[in-house]
Design a protein around this motif. Structure first.
Motif, PDB file in Angstrom:
ATOM      1  N   ALA A  19       0.811  -1.211   0.000  1.00 22.18           N
ATOM      2  CA  ALA A  19       0.000   0.000   0.000  1.00 22.18           C
ATOM      3  C   ALA A  19       0.843   1.260   0.000  1.00 22.18           C
ATOM      4  O   ALA A  19       0.320   2.343  -0.270  1.00 22.18           O
ATOM      5  CB  ALA A  19      -0.930   0.000   1.214  1.00 22.18           C
ATOM      6  N   ASN A  20       2.139   1.169   0.303  1.00 20.90           N
ATOM      7  CA  ASN A  20       3.009   2.342   0.285  1.00 20.90           C
ATOM      8  C   ASN A  20       3.668   2.553  -1.074  1.00 20.90           C
ATOM      9  O   ASN A  20       4.704   3.222  -1.183  1.00 20.90           O
ATOM     10  CB  ASN A  20       4.078   2.230   1.369  1.00 20.90           C
ATOM     11  N   ALA A  21       3.111   1.944  -2.124  1.00 20.45           N
ATOM     12  CA  ALA A  21       3.560   2.120  -3.511  1.00 20.45           C
ATOM     13  C   ALA A  21       4.926   1.506  -3.762  1.00 20.45           C
ATOM     14  O   ALA A  21       5.625   1.928  -4.688  1.00 20.45           O
ATOM     15  CB  ALA A  21       3.562   3.594  -3.904  1.00 20.45           C
ATOM     16  N   GLU A  22       5.326   0.505  -3.005  1.00 19.09           N
ATOM     17  CA  GLU A  22       6.612  -0.164  -3.207  1.00 19.09           C
ATOM     18  C   GLU A  22       6.400  -1.566  -3.765  1.00 19.09           C
ATOM     19  O   GLU A  22       5.506  -2.300  -3.311  1.00 19.09           O
ATOM     20  CB  GLU A  22       7.394  -0.259  -1.899  1.00 19.09           C
ATOM     21  N   THR A  23       7.226  -1.904  -4.761  1.00 20.41           N
ATOM     22  CA  THR A  23       7.241  -3.246  -5.326  1.00 20.41           C
ATOM     23  C   THR A  23       8.554  -3.901  -4.910  1.00 20.41           C
ATOM     24  O   THR A  23       9.626  -3.391  -5.224  1.00 20.41           O
ATOM     25  CB  THR A  23       7.138  -3.214  -6.859  1.00 20.41           C
ATOM     26  N   HIS A  24       8.468  -5.032  -4.206  1.00 15.54           N
ATOM     27  CA  HIS A  24       9.657  -5.724  -3.705  1.00 15.54           C
ATOM     28  C   HIS A  24       9.867  -7.005  -4.513  1.00 15.54           C
ATOM     29  O   HIS A  24       8.924  -7.768  -4.742  1.00 15.54           O
ATOM     30  CB  HIS A  24       9.507  -6.071  -2.220  1.00 15.54           C
ATOM     31  N   VAL A  25      11.103  -7.212  -4.931  1.00 15.56           N
ATOM     32  CA  VAL A  25      11.506  -8.435  -5.615  1.00 15.56           C
ATOM     33  C   VAL A  25      12.391  -9.224  -4.643  1.00 15.56           C
ATOM     34  O   VAL A  25      13.528  -8.838  -4.373  1.00 15.56           O
ATOM     35  CB  VAL A  25      12.268  -8.137  -6.919  1.00 15.56           C
ATOM     36  N   LEU A  26      11.851 -10.304  -4.094  1.00 11.50           N
ATOM     37  CA  LEU A  26      12.573 -11.117  -3.122  1.00 11.50           C
ATOM     38  C   LEU A  26      13.260 -12.270  -3.831  1.00 11.50           C
ATOM     39  O   LEU A  26      12.659 -12.934  -4.684  1.00 11.50           O
ATOM     40  CB  LEU A  26      11.614 -11.654  -2.059  1.00 11.50           C
ATOM     41  N   PHE A  27      14.531 -12.527  -3.471  1.00 12.26           N
ATOM     42  CA  PHE A  27      15.280 -13.599  -4.113  1.00 12.26           C
ATOM     43  C   PHE A  27      16.350 -14.110  -3.169  1.00 12.26           C
ATOM     44  O   PHE A  27      16.608 -13.527  -2.101  1.00 12.26           O
ATOM     45  CB  PHE A  27      15.917 -13.101  -5.423  1.00 12.26           C
ATOM     46  N   ASN A  28      16.961 -15.202  -3.567  1.00  6.91           N
ATOM     47  CA  ASN A  28      18.084 -15.799  -2.857  1.00  6.91           C
ATOM     48  C   ASN A  28      19.138 -16.154  -3.902  1.00  6.91           C
ATOM     49  O   ASN A  28      18.856 -16.933  -4.809  1.00  6.91           O
ATOM     50  CB  ASN A  28      17.638 -17.048  -2.090  1.00  6.91           C
ATOM     51  N   PRO A  29      20.348 -15.589  -3.833  1.00  7.13           N
ATOM     52  CA  PRO A  29      21.343 -15.855  -4.878  1.00  7.13           C
ATOM     53  C   PRO A  29      21.658 -17.326  -5.071  1.00  7.13           C
ATOM     54  O   PRO A  29      22.027 -17.752  -6.170  1.00  7.13           O
ATOM     55  CB  PRO A  29      22.576 -15.082  -4.398  1.00  7.13           C
ATOM     56  N   ALA A  30      21.506 -18.128  -4.020  1.00 11.50           N
ATOM     57  CA  ALA A  30      21.819 -19.548  -4.130  1.00 11.50           C
ATOM     58  C   ALA A  30      20.679 -20.344  -4.761  1.00 11.50           C
ATOM     59  O   ALA A  30      20.911 -21.442  -5.280  1.00 11.50           O
ATOM     60  CB  ALA A  30      22.144 -20.123  -2.755  1.00 11.50           C
ATOM     61  N   MET A  31      19.460 -19.805  -4.732  1.00  5.57           N
ATOM     62  CA  MET A  31      18.300 -20.545  -5.231  1.00  5.57           C
ATOM     63  C   MET A  31      17.687 -19.913  -6.474  1.00  5.57           C
ATOM     64  O   MET A  31      17.128 -20.616  -7.306  1.00  5.57           O
ATOM     65  CB  MET A  31      17.220 -20.617  -4.133  1.00  5.57           C
ATOM     66  N   SER A  32      17.791 -18.597  -6.600  1.00  4.94           N
ATOM     67  CA  SER A  32      17.128 -17.879  -7.687  1.00  4.94           C
ATOM     68  C   SER A  32      18.073 -17.710  -8.869  1.00  4.94           C
ATOM     69  O   SER A  32      19.300 -17.775  -8.729  1.00  4.94           O
ATOM     70  CB  SER A  32      16.653 -16.509  -7.206  1.00  4.94           C
ATOM     71  N   THR A  33      17.485 -17.492 -10.029  1.00  4.86           N
ATOM     72  CA  THR A  33      18.245 -17.256 -11.251  1.00  4.86           C
ATOM     73  C   THR A  33      17.717 -16.009 -11.941  1.00  4.86           C
ATOM     74  O   THR A  33      16.524 -15.725 -11.895  1.00  4.86           O
ATOM     75  CB  THR A  33      18.130 -18.444 -12.224  1.00  4.86           C
ATOM     76  N   ARG A  34      18.643 -15.245 -12.550  1.00  7.21           N
ATOM     77  CA  ARG A  34      18.315 -14.053 -13.317  1.00  7.21           C
ATOM     78  C   ARG A  34      17.487 -13.085 -12.467  1.00  7.21           C
ATOM     79  O   ARG A  34      17.572 -13.077 -11.256  1.00  7.21           O
ATOM     80  CB  ARG A  34      17.608 -14.451 -14.616  1.00  7.21           C
ATOM     81  N   GLY A  35      16.670 -12.269 -13.108  1.00  7.78           N
ATOM     82  CA  GLY A  35      15.833 -11.348 -12.359  1.00  7.78           C
ATOM     83  C   GLY A  35      16.646 -10.428 -11.463  1.00  7.78           C
ATOM     84  O   GLY A  35      17.568  -9.730 -11.890  1.00  7.78           O
ATOM     85  N   GLY A  36      16.302 -10.421 -10.179  1.00  2.00           N
ATOM     86  CA  GLY A  36      16.984  -9.571  -9.223  1.00  2.00           C
ATOM     87  C   GLY A  36      18.448  -9.937  -9.031  1.00  2.00           C
ATOM     88  O   GLY A  36      19.282  -9.063  -8.781  1.00  2.00           O
TER      89      GLY A  36
END
Length: 575
Positions: free
Chosen positions: A417-434
């Motif tokens: 609701a505060n106009a923020e978009t969060h991209v949550l990731f983990n470098p060991a599990m996630s690929t590309r993106g954030g």
């Protein structure tokens, strides 16, 4: 002093904390500065807060196992991609919907500020976290006013190609837009004066939400406040393919109620998909995804409390389980094979009174369920008993409205609701993106990178751009022979015609010729068009063919001799 003697140069006598040391070079020549990717990823690490997990279980000897619970919380945090985050502050008001394309390269977000922001991970760096385009789906090429804009209710990329996305605004016409933000199709609006919704060709009330067919990239469904679900073929905008009219037994006369949520997923047998929808009267209905839609295959009348907004609904990847989040403060788990009573229900504070688009989602492998809370926390629930396995704060104090878990990137996207978009990731599990964004070299900040300093915000043009005289639009043209209101100072000069909303709604000639059948007959002489069929009508009559051979000849009376000689002009005048 001889030349062979060595010279000694004294070091700069400056204390270690003197700011001048940062300006004095340590060596000569070109200095190469390598990017420390590990340090950049460490900057994206979320602050370590004690997460709230399931209730602590006391041991048999009566001692609390605090150390065991803390270690379990840390292990739970490592199981999910929530250790690092990117924060995108591109909207002005609350985020109502987020979506990623199947490849995970483009992110779109809708907001109550009536705009859709398009973000491209390939063009972002740690210092340039911004949208590359902002789109108002209701702005026109000529002009646009604030009265024409509508809040964004839902945006979603197509599941298969990702070349288009569904855009649902707070009006009766949903849109199909390209991944670059251009309007590809705008569905028609129905006739509000027709009582039977089966005869209307489009929604007659606000479209609440929508979703795509799980296997057919040309089909989508929209849920409206006119108590209907409408299935559209994106190649035909003139009428829906199927209309599903829900007649509420709890509502008053007419049996109409608002449809608040819809989900379209694969079935448990792997054959035809299943479609589940929720209504404002508390009902939950299920249809066979490929029809027929004359009546629901299963219906639960009091799935949630009546007159509460059930905005969150999702189907598991195997099509067997359905999870719903209602405005009555309950999350319920349903089995599509026994669609009568919920298997499990737990209490969860609702935010649908302020933000009705609050959703709930299954993880890609259906081994977890994620949703937000009114306190700004992300809840990761067990899909079997709906107990929280991991709870982590995202935007404390601001409600977390929408969540999305991308299967390819293994990253969680949240909108608050505060106009923020969060991209949550983990470098060991996630690929590309954030992960890819934080692994790039930061772009050097320059004063020209700030559009607020280099752009004329009233006109939207850069300070160093060349403006051709007379080439600016009439709405922003100032000075010269115009007043502040845009009228000409010369009384002999005719006033420019204002483009009103009524004029903009009139279709042009090209639109008529492309979309209205037989429109070419407007420019055809009707007498010439009828005379083309005169010979055909005499030789092969269509309506009098049955008595063609027996048609009597009408006898007419002949003129008398006196009338024939006198003629019409020589008749006596009556006095």
């Amino acid at each position: 002093m001889s030349d062979s003697e060595d010279y000694e140069v004294d070091d700069l006598a400056l204390p270690d904390d003197d700011p001048l040391r940062g300006m004095v070079p340590a060596s000569f020549g070109k200095q190469s500065k390598e990017t420390n990717i590990a340090a950049q990823l460490e900057q994206a690490r979320r602050p370590v807060a004690k997460p709230v997990a399931a209730k602590k279980v006391e041991s048999d000897d009566g001692d609390d196992s605090d150390s065991d619970s803390d270690s379990d919380d840390e292990e739970d945090g490592e199981k999910y991609p929530v250790s690092h985050e990117l924060v995108l502050k591109t909207h002005d008001r609350a985020i109502t919907s987020v979506s990623l394309d199947p490849a995970g390269s483009r992110l779109i977000s809708g907001s109550l500020d009536c705009t859709v922001k398009l973000h491209d991970f390939a063009s972002m760096t740690p210092t340039t976290l911004r949208a590359f385009r902002s789109v108002d789906p209701w702005e026109t090429k000529k002009s646009s006013t604030a009265a024409e804009s509508h809040p964004i209710n839902h945006v979603q990329f197509s599941h298969l190609s990702g070349s288009v996305f569904l855009c649902v605004t707070a009006n009766p016409q949903a849109k199909i837009m390209t991944r670059d933000g251009n309007i590809l199709t705008e569905f028609i609006k129905g006739d509000m004066y027709l009582r039977d919704m089966n005869h209307t060709k489009g929604h007659v009330g606000e479209v609440i939400t929508g979703t795509w067919h799980p296997t057919d990239q040309n089909l989508c469904v929209t849920a409206g406040s006119d108590s209907t679900l409408r299935i559209w073929d994106i190649n035909n905008k003139r009428s829906q393919k199927e209309v599903v009219v829900f007649k509420s037994k709890a509502a008053g006369s007419g049996g109409r109620t608002r449809m608040t949520a819809v989900a379209w997923g694969s079935s448990s047998q792997g054959a035809s998909p299943v479609m589940v929808a929720a209504a404002l009267d508390g009902s939950l209905v299920m249809y066979g995804g490929n029809g027929p839609f004359t009546r629901p295959s299963a219906e639960v009348r009091e799935a949630h409390k009546s007159d509460t907004w059930t905005g969150g609904i999702d189907i598991s990847s195997d099509g067997r389980m359905v999870v719903t989040r209602g405005g009555d403060g309950l999350i319920k788990l349903w089995d599509t094979r026994k669609f009568k009573e919920p298997l499990v229900k737990v209490e969860h504070a609702s935010t649908s009174d302020r933000y009705p688009m609050t959703n709930i989602r299954y993880s890609p492998d259906s081994k977890a369920i994620i949703t937000g809370s009114a306190t700004g926390d992300l809840h990761i629930l067990n899909p079997g008993n709906l107990r929280p396995e991991h709870v982590t704060p995202i935007t404390p104090g601001a409600p977390l409205i929408v969540v999305e878990w991308h299967p390819k990137l293994n990253q969680i996207i949240t909108g608050s609701a505060n106009a923020e978009t969060h991209v949550l990731f983990n470098p060991a599990m996630s690929t590309r993106g954030g992960v890819e964004v934080m692994s790039r070299v930061p772009k050097k900040r320059h004063i020209d990178d700030n559009p607020a300093l280099t752009m004329d915000q009233s006109l939207g043009i850069s300070a160093d751009s060349i403006v051709t005289p007379g080439a600016m639009p009439h709405g922003i043209k100032r000075g010269g022979g115009l007043t502040a209101s845009g009228k000409s100072r010369d009384p002999r000069r005719p006033q420019a015609q204002h483009i009103t909303p009524f004029m903009r709604s009139q279709p042009d000639e090209k639109h008529i010729s492309e979309n209205i059948p037989l429109s070419k007959m407007l420019h055809e002489d009707p007498r010439e068009a009828l005379l083309k069929y005169a010979d055909v009508a005499n030789k092969d009559p269509m309506f009098t063919k049955a008595w063609k051979s027996t048609q009597p000849v009408t006898p007419y009376a002949e003129l008398s001799d006196e009338e024939g000689d006198a003629g019409p002009d020589k008749k006596k005048v009556k006095r």
